[in-house]
Design an enzyme around this catalytic site. Structure first.
Site, PDB file in Angstrom:
ATOM      1  N   GLU A 132       0.835  -1.210   0.000  1.00  0.00           N
ATOM      2  CA  GLU A 132       0.000   0.000   0.000  1.00  0.00           C
ATOM      3  C   GLU A 132       0.870   1.261   0.000  1.00  0.00           C
ATOM      4  O   GLU A 132       1.850   1.356   0.737  1.00  0.00           O
ATOM      5  CB  GLU A 132      -0.903  -0.008   1.238  1.00  0.00           C
ATOM      6  CG  GLU A 132      -1.838   1.180   1.336  1.00  0.00           C
ATOM      7  CD  GLU A 132      -2.653   1.181   2.627  1.00  0.00           C
ATOM      8  OE1 GLU A 132      -3.701   1.843   2.657  1.00  0.00           O
ATOM      9  OE2 GLU A 132      -2.228   0.516   3.599  1.00  0.00           O
ATOM     10  N   LYS A 141      -9.886   2.030  -2.494  1.00  0.00           N
ATOM     11  CA  LYS A 141     -10.117   1.503  -1.150  1.00  0.00           C
ATOM     12  C   LYS A 141     -11.489   1.922  -0.635  1.00  0.00           C
ATOM     13  O   LYS A 141     -11.837   3.100  -0.634  1.00  0.00           O
ATOM     14  CB  LYS A 141      -9.009   2.018  -0.229  1.00  0.00           C
ATOM     15  CG  LYS A 141      -9.021   1.463   1.187  1.00  0.00           C
ATOM     16  CD  LYS A 141      -7.759   1.947   1.915  1.00  0.00           C
ATOM     17  CE  LYS A 141      -7.651   1.423   3.325  1.00  0.00           C
ATOM     18  NZ  LYS A 141      -6.369   1.854   3.959  1.00  0.00           N
ATOM     19  N   CYS A 165      -5.618  -2.858   2.699  1.00  0.00           N
ATOM     20  CA  CYS A 165      -5.370  -2.677   4.124  1.00  0.00           C
ATOM     21  C   CYS A 165      -6.629  -2.772   4.988  1.00  0.00           C
ATOM     22  O   CYS A 165      -7.079  -3.863   5.278  1.00  0.00           O
ATOM     23  CB  CYS A 165      -4.616  -1.376   4.370  1.00  0.00           C
ATOM     24  SG  CYS A 165      -3.718  -1.384   5.952  1.00  0.00           S
TER      25      CYS A 165
END
Length: 296
Positions: A49, A122, A159
């Protein structure tokens, strides 16, 4: 569970890096890692990331928006041609500048011909001490998807998405054979005493996504101390039964290349047919944030 002698091996590469303050140097280091993975035979390679910078979300600082890049931009211009040169599928997480004042925590997937096969933003954005991502990133708006590539159908989540089984499920239902989780996670001084428990929980939740969905899961974390966060590395790959096939160091940068036998997806799902037995008629309340007492 039946024995299946047929193999469909895909070699997956993980580039676990320690990042410095210079984005160009981080890009060069990423390219070195990608080439190393390809030399070991990797067909799909994933970076961590926000690979071009240190993890800047530890503070709310408007100057950090200067780290963002458009698409196309420095990452796509450098790494798309590299994917083509090496004939690899390449997952590149980046700080996306979508428009003036609109930013995302994103990932681009290059197919083995260098073209962009997919783009993920995300979906789950944290806001915790040292992880002030809501200051920087708008939530993703292009959904959970399986991206068709030369070497298989891959889903990319990022994440904080790791902790939500709904995202993993929807990505698997879209046909993904792999769940890739580029990551920046570690511990700070105030939670050092429970760091081991947190790291184990992080690994367990992702293994559970593999088990529940019958897919491979690939987590690529960063390593090293950046300001107040000690990133714990431990990048890993697990198979559809949740068995860890390989895991990187918790102290050092490392490039892993792991054989993933796609025939295990069919074999595992025949033995544990969770997708067959889902009660899709009974899950309506999953669209609710919480069930209050008068809603039960």
């Amino acid at each position: 569970m039946s024995t299946n002698t047929k193999t469909e091996i895909v070699k997956v590469g993980l580039v676990q890096m320690a990042c410095g303050q210079n984005p160009d140097e981080n890009l060069k280091e990423a390219i070195r890692g990608i080439r190393q993975a390809a030399e070991k035979g990797a067909q799909i390679v994933c970076l961590q990331e926000l690979y071009r910078s240190q993890y800047f979300c530890q503070v709310e600082d408007a100057d950090r928006f200067r780290l963002a890049e458009p698409i196309p931009g420095p990452s796509t211009e450098a790494l798309g041609p590299l994917a083509k040169e090496l004939s690899i599928v390449l997952i590149v997480p980046l700080f996306e500048k979508r428009s003036a004042g609109l930013y995302h925590n994103s990932a681009i997937v290059f197919d083995a011909d260098g073209s962009i096969a997919g783009h993920y933003r995300k979906m789950h954005i944290p806001d915790d001490p040292g992880f002030y991502e809501k200051f920087y990133f708008a939530p993703g708006d292009n959904g959970f998807r399986a991206i068709d590539t030369r070497y298989g159908k891959i889903g990319v989540l990022i994440c904080w998405d790791q902790w939500f089984p709904e995202g993993a499920r929807l990505t698997a239902l879209a046909g993904a054979q792999f769940l890739f989780y580029p990551t920046a996670i570690g511990f700070q001084d105030f939670d050092a005493e429970v760091a081991s428990k947190q790291a184990n929980a992080w690994e367990t939740i992702q293994k559970s996504h593999s088990i529940a969905n019958g897919v491979f899961t690939v987590a690529v974390n960063r390593i090293g101390k950046e300001n107040n966060i000690q990133f714990w590395g431990r990048s890993f790959v697990c198979d559809p039964l949740g068995e860890v096939l390989a895991q990187a160091s918790d102290e050092c940068p490392e490039v892993l290349v792991v054989d993933c036998d796609l025939s295990l997806i069919e074999e595992t799902r025949r033995g544990w047919p969770f997708l067959r037995d889902r009660r899709v008629d009974a899950y309506q309340n999953l669209t609710r944030l919480y069930l209050d007492s008068n809603d039960r």
